[in-house]
Design a protein around this motif. Structure first.
Motif, PDB file in Angstrom:
ATOM      1  N   GLY A  21       1.147 -39.986  26.263  1.00 43.11           N
ATOM      2  CA  GLY A  21       1.880 -39.661  27.468  1.00 43.11           C
ATOM      3  C   GLY A  21       1.327 -40.313  28.709  1.00 43.11           C
ATOM      4  O   GLY A  21       1.786 -40.048  29.803  1.00 43.11           O
ATOM      5  N   MET A  22       0.346 -41.165  28.575  1.00 43.71           N
ATOM      6  CA  MET A  22      -0.283 -41.795  29.726  1.00 43.71           C
ATOM      7  C   MET A  22       0.660 -42.835  30.327  1.00 43.71           C
ATOM      8  O   MET A  22       1.459 -43.431  29.644  1.00 43.71           O
ATOM      9  CB  MET A  22      -1.601 -42.466  29.321  1.00 43.71           C
ATOM     10  N   GLU A  29      -2.971 -34.796  35.435  1.00 43.92           N
ATOM     11  CA  GLU A  29      -3.095 -33.677  34.505  1.00 43.92           C
ATOM     12  C   GLU A  29      -2.368 -32.476  35.081  1.00 43.92           C
ATOM     13  O   GLU A  29      -2.585 -32.095  36.228  1.00 43.92           O
ATOM     14  CB  GLU A  29      -4.571 -33.354  34.274  1.00 43.92           C
ATOM     15  N   GLY A  30      -1.489 -31.880  34.303  1.00 44.59           N
ATOM     16  CA  GLY A  30      -0.738 -30.727  34.746  1.00 44.59           C
ATOM     17  C   GLY A  30       0.357 -31.069  35.744  1.00 44.59           C
ATOM     18  O   GLY A  30       0.899 -30.189  36.402  1.00 44.59           O
ATOM     19  N   ALA A  31       0.678 -32.345  35.883  1.00 42.93           N
ATOM     20  CA  ALA A  31       1.685 -32.788  36.837  1.00 42.93           C
ATOM     21  C   ALA A  31       3.088 -32.630  36.248  1.00 42.93           C
ATOM     22  O   ALA A  31       3.262 -32.376  35.065  1.00 42.93           O
ATOM     23  CB  ALA A  31       1.451 -34.260  37.198  1.00 42.93           C
ATOM     24  N   GLU A  32       4.078 -32.790  37.107  1.00 45.88           N
ATOM     25  CA  GLU A  32       5.473 -32.817  36.650  1.00 45.88           C
ATOM     26  C   GLU A  32       5.635 -33.981  35.680  1.00 45.88           C
ATOM     27  O   GLU A  32       4.863 -34.936  35.729  1.00 45.88           O
ATOM     28  CB  GLU A  32       6.413 -33.054  37.833  1.00 45.88           C
ATOM     29  N   PRO A  33       6.658 -33.939  34.831  1.00 50.80           N
ATOM     30  CA  PRO A  33       6.901 -35.098  33.958  1.00 50.80           C
ATOM     31  C   PRO A  33       7.028 -36.377  34.792  1.00 50.80           C
ATOM     32  O   PRO A  33       7.703 -36.394  35.826  1.00 50.80           O
ATOM     33  CB  PRO A  33       8.214 -34.745  33.255  1.00 50.80           C
ATOM     34  N   PHE A  34       6.351 -37.409  34.322  1.00 52.40           N
ATOM     35  CA  PHE A  34       6.228 -38.645  35.104  1.00 52.40           C
ATOM     36  C   PHE A  34       7.575 -39.264  35.452  1.00 52.40           C
ATOM     37  O   PHE A  34       7.831 -39.611  36.606  1.00 52.40           O
ATOM     38  CB  PHE A  34       5.371 -39.668  34.361  1.00 52.40           C
ATOM     39  N   MET A  62       4.606 -38.781  45.006  1.00 62.86           N
ATOM     40  CA  MET A  62       4.018 -38.661  43.677  1.00 62.86           C
ATOM     41  C   MET A  62       2.812 -37.728  43.696  1.00 62.86           C
ATOM     42  O   MET A  62       2.645 -36.903  42.798  1.00 62.86           O
ATOM     43  CB  MET A  62       3.624 -40.039  43.124  1.00 62.86           C
ATOM     44  N   GLU A  63       1.994 -37.835  44.726  1.00 62.65           N
ATOM     45  CA  GLU A  63       0.832 -36.944  44.841  1.00 62.65           C
ATOM     46  C   GLU A  63       1.274 -35.496  44.971  1.00 62.65           C
ATOM     47  O   GLU A  63       0.654 -34.601  44.401  1.00 62.65           O
ATOM     48  CB  GLU A  63      -0.055 -37.352  46.013  1.00 62.65           C
ATOM     49  N   ALA A  64       2.346 -35.261  45.715  1.00 62.32           N
ATOM     50  CA  ALA A  64       2.862 -33.901  45.870  1.00 62.32           C
ATOM     51  C   ALA A  64       3.341 -33.336  44.536  1.00 62.32           C
ATOM     52  O   ALA A  64       3.367 -32.125  44.338  1.00 62.32           O
ATOM     53  CB  ALA A  64       3.996 -33.888  46.897  1.00 62.32           C
ATOM     54  N   ARG A  65       3.699 -34.224  43.614  1.00 64.47           N
ATOM     55  CA  ARG A  65       4.174 -33.803  42.300  1.00 64.47           C
ATOM     56  C   ARG A  65       3.064 -33.850  41.248  1.00 64.47           C
ATOM     57  O   ARG A  65       3.317 -33.701  40.065  1.00 64.47           O
ATOM     58  CB  ARG A  65       5.360 -34.667  41.878  1.00 64.47           C
ATOM     59  N   GLY A  66       1.835 -34.119  41.696  1.00 64.11           N
ATOM     60  CA  GLY A  66       0.686 -34.058  40.802  1.00 64.11           C
ATOM     61  C   GLY A  66       0.197 -35.383  40.248  1.00 64.11           C
ATOM     62  O   GLY A  66      -0.708 -35.414  39.423  1.00 64.11           O
TER      63      GLY A  66
END
Length: 72
Positions: A21-22, A29-34, A62-66
């Motif tokens: 998934g990288m 880690e623990g972020a919204e689906p990329f 993107m940072e706000a979404r993890g």
């Protein structure tokens, strides 16, 4: 002897599954689906009129979404 030779191959396969998934250049880690985060952030950044600010807006979103870029 054969099992000793196959062990590195097995470990590489397992490691590949664990990191499947990288996303190159990003960590989260623990972020919204990329893919969903990327698409939403692209749409949000496209609304920024100043071209010089679009990348900053995209990365902040993107940072706000993890998610964050590697090396930052």
């Amino acid at each position: 002897m054969r099992s000793i030779l196959l062990l590195p191959v097995f470990l590489l396969c397992v490691a590949g599954c664990a990191t499947g998934g990288m996303h190159p250049g990003w960590t989260g880690e623990g972020a919204e689906p990329f893919d969903g985060a990327r698409d939403a952030c692209r749409a949000q950044a496209d609304a920024v009129t100043a071209a010089s600010e679009r990348e900053k807006a995209f990365e902040a979103c993107m940072e706000a979404r993890g998610w964050r870029r590697l090396g930052q």
